[in-house]
Design an enzyme around this catalytic site. Structure first.
Site, short mmCIF file in Angstrom:
data_model
loop_
_atom_site.label_atom_id
_atom_site.label_comp_id
_atom_site.label_asym_id
_atom_site.label_seq_id
_atom_site.Cartn_x
_atom_site.Cartn_y
_atom_site.Cartn_z
N THR A 1 0.90 -1.16 0.00
CA THR A 1 0.00 0.00 0.00
C THR A 1 0.93 1.21 0.00
O THR A 1 2.03 1.15 0.57
CB THR A 1 -0.93 0.04 1.23
OG1 THR A 1 -0.13 0.14 2.41
CG2 THR A 1 -1.81 -1.19 1.33
N HIS A 2 0.51 2.24 -0.64
CA HIS A 2 1.37 3.44 -0.78
C HIS A 2 2.73 3.10 -1.36
O HIS A 2 3.72 3.76 -1.10
CB HIS A 2 1.56 4.15 0.57
CG HIS A 2 0.29 4.36 1.31
ND1 HIS A 2 -0.57 5.41 1.07
CD2 HIS A 2 -0.32 3.62 2.29
CE1 HIS A 2 -1.62 5.33 1.88
NE2 HIS A 2 -1.51 4.24 2.62
N SER B 1 16.71 -0.46 -26.16
CA SER B 1 17.12 0.93 -26.36
C SER B 1 17.98 1.00 -27.61
O SER B 1 18.73 0.07 -27.91
CB SER B 1 17.91 1.40 -25.14
OG SER B 1 18.70 2.52 -25.47
N ASN C 1 13.17 -3.16 -22.10
CA ASN C 1 12.16 -2.25 -21.56
C ASN C 1 10.74 -2.78 -21.78
O ASN C 1 10.46 -3.36 -22.83
CB ASN C 1 12.29 -0.87 -22.23
CG ASN C 1 13.63 -0.23 -21.94
OD1 ASN C 1 14.18 -0.38 -20.85
ND2 ASN C 1 14.18 0.46 -22.94
#
Ligand code: ARG
Length: 481
Positions: free
Chosen positions: A152-153, A272, A280
């Site tokens: 959470t958070h 990349s 990615n």
């Protein structure tokens, strides 16, 4: 028949001028080509059945429509697809083809075409949610015992399992399916026969055209039938809500990939152009970005429609592309998310070793103390102190003595506390309905499987109804050959 750049609707008086391109929806209308042909056919069949035009005229027009279909959208020219097809019919038939537009307007025609086409898009969207739900449920079943940190958070909070995490999205997507289906069912009603907005003196059979086009019902009030685009708002809203679900899933996966908890398959990753070591999660980022397009579509629709008076206003032409933009962003995003989920590999050892990080088992130990007679608030205080002082059994025991003025062993045995400090045992203890314990997750997954099967059946019913209507219309048209 058509002037240079004109059509049968516009004639010489409105045949060109600097605003011609501005007025035209011809490009966006490519999407309505097949729909308009179907709507034209159903209307002509009905006109003949009702004796409004004779069978010979119907047959001439239906033949011309077949030819227009054959030569394709690119051969058409006109202000919009409706005028262009009518023009092309009249070019082939002479004046007789001018009977096609008896007892209707482009207003009921376009509203019917949009609904006709959107049905297909919504069924494809539903299908995509089902495929994603299947992938989530399958991976969740495979990982019902793979412990991981729950947040959470974005702070470690309590250990859960990958199965619990993935099934949380499967459950949300179940509601996305429901919303799309509700949008479908309200889209699947026919405005045809409302004419411009004020009905027609011809004895049209609106039920019949609805039936020939596979609609479940007729939109009765003729002003509402041509004016309303609420079905577009509803569909865009369902798509935007789905895209918000997708965006959360995408973010979680992007972050878990960065943490080394999950590896996104090469098929769903990119690299990349300069940093050779990079892998990615670009596809997931694009999935997440679809929420921007979907919400823009919803917002564009609401803003365009707000305050429009009855009945038809040309603003409505600008409303339509918003829904196609939303569809084109969200449906492929849902499909890609399903592929990424199905092919991702979860790093079980990394996840297990992180599952207890940040004293994530503290709540479970507090619950254990409370189950053994310690008031929960005191247990909370004990664990808060223990978190500061080592976050292990010794720290819990010392804090308990301090807070309770009593030995921890008076309440609960050391082995039980130590077990509760283990992330896997912590997960196993939380077996409330919908909780992360493997048995609780398995029970929910069973229900989800049934739900998916049910939703698949409902989807198949709707698809079959459309196919049946298409065949029936073809057969009716065939009668005039
Ligand atoms: N292309 C128009 C649209 O999309 C068709 C209806 C035109 N009707 C009219 N009354 N000008 O809305």
């Amino acid at each position: 028949m058509s002037e240079e750049g004109g059509d049968v609707v516009r004639r010489e008086r409105f045949s060109g001028g600097p605003a011609r391109g501005f007025l035209s929806s011809m490009d966006a209308d490519e999407r309505l080509f097949a729909a308009d042909l179907a709507v034209d056919r159903a209307h002509v069949v009905m006109l003949a059945e009702q004796g409004i035009i004779d069978d010979e005229s119907a047959s001439t027009i239906l033949d011309a429509l077949a030819d227009v279909e054959q030569t394709g959208y690119d051969a058409l020219d006109g202000e919009d697809i409706h005028a262009a097809i009518e023009t092309a019919v009249i070019e082939r038939t002479g004046k007789e083809g001018g009977r096609m537009h008896t007892a209707r307007s482009r207003n009921d025609e376009v509203a019917t075409c949009i609904r006709y086409r959107l049905r297909e898009e919504l069924l494809d969207a539903i299908e995509a949610t089902l495929v994603l739900r299947e992938a989530l449920v399958e991976e969740a079943s495979a990982h019902s015992e793979t412990t991981m940190p729950g947040y959470t958070h974005r702070q470690p909070a309590q250990p859960i399992t990958v199965g619990h995490f993935l099934s949380s999205y499967a459950q949300a997507l179940g509601r996305d399916t429901e919303r799309l289906r509700a949008a479908y069912d309200r889209t699947n009603r026919s405005p045809l026969g409302a004419a411009a907005f004020a009905g027609t003196p011809f004895d049209v059979d609106r039920e019949r055209t609805a039936e020939l086009l596979g609609f479940d019902a007729v939109l009765e009030n003729s002003m509402d039938a041509v004016s309303t685009r609420d079905f577009l708002v509803e569909a865009a809203s369902a798509l935007a809500t789905l895209s918000v679900t997708l965006s959360g899933l995408a973010t979680d996966l992007v972050e878990f990939a960065a943490d080394g908890y999950v590896e996104i398959d090469d098929d769903y990753a990119s690299t990349s152009s300069i940093m050779p070591q990079k892998k990615n999660p670009d596809t997931l980022e694009l999935v997440r970005a679809s929420a921007g397009t979907a919400s823009a579509g919803l917002n564009g629709l609401l803003t365009t429609l707000k305050g429009l008076p009855r009945a038809y206003n040309r603003d409505l032409q600008e409303a339509t592309p918003h829904i196609w933009n939303a569809v084109d962003a969200v449906v492929p995003a849902t499909e890609v998310a399903a592929g990424a989920v199905a092919t991702a590999s979860w790093n079980e050892s990394e996840l297990a070793s992180a599952a207890g990080d940040g004293f994530a088992t503290a709540t479970g130990v507090a619950d254990l103390l409370a189950m053994h007679g310690v008031p929960f608030r005191s247990a909370h205080e004990i664990l808060a102190q223990a978190a500061e002082e080592g976050a292990d059994y010794a720290a819990v025991r010392a804090a308990a003595e301090d807070v309770l003025d009593d030995a921890l062993s008076a309440y609960v045995e050391r082995e039980a506390v130590e077990a509760a400090l283990d992330p896997a045992a912590s997960v196993a203890s939380r077996d409330s309905v919908g909780g992360p314990a493997p048995g609780a997750v398995a029970a929910v997954l069973d229900e989800m499987e049934d739900g998916i099967e049910d939703d698949r059946e409902q989807l198949a019913e709707r698809r079959e109804a459309l196919v049946a209507a298409e065949r029936a219309l073809e057969a009716e048209v065939g009668e005039f050959a």
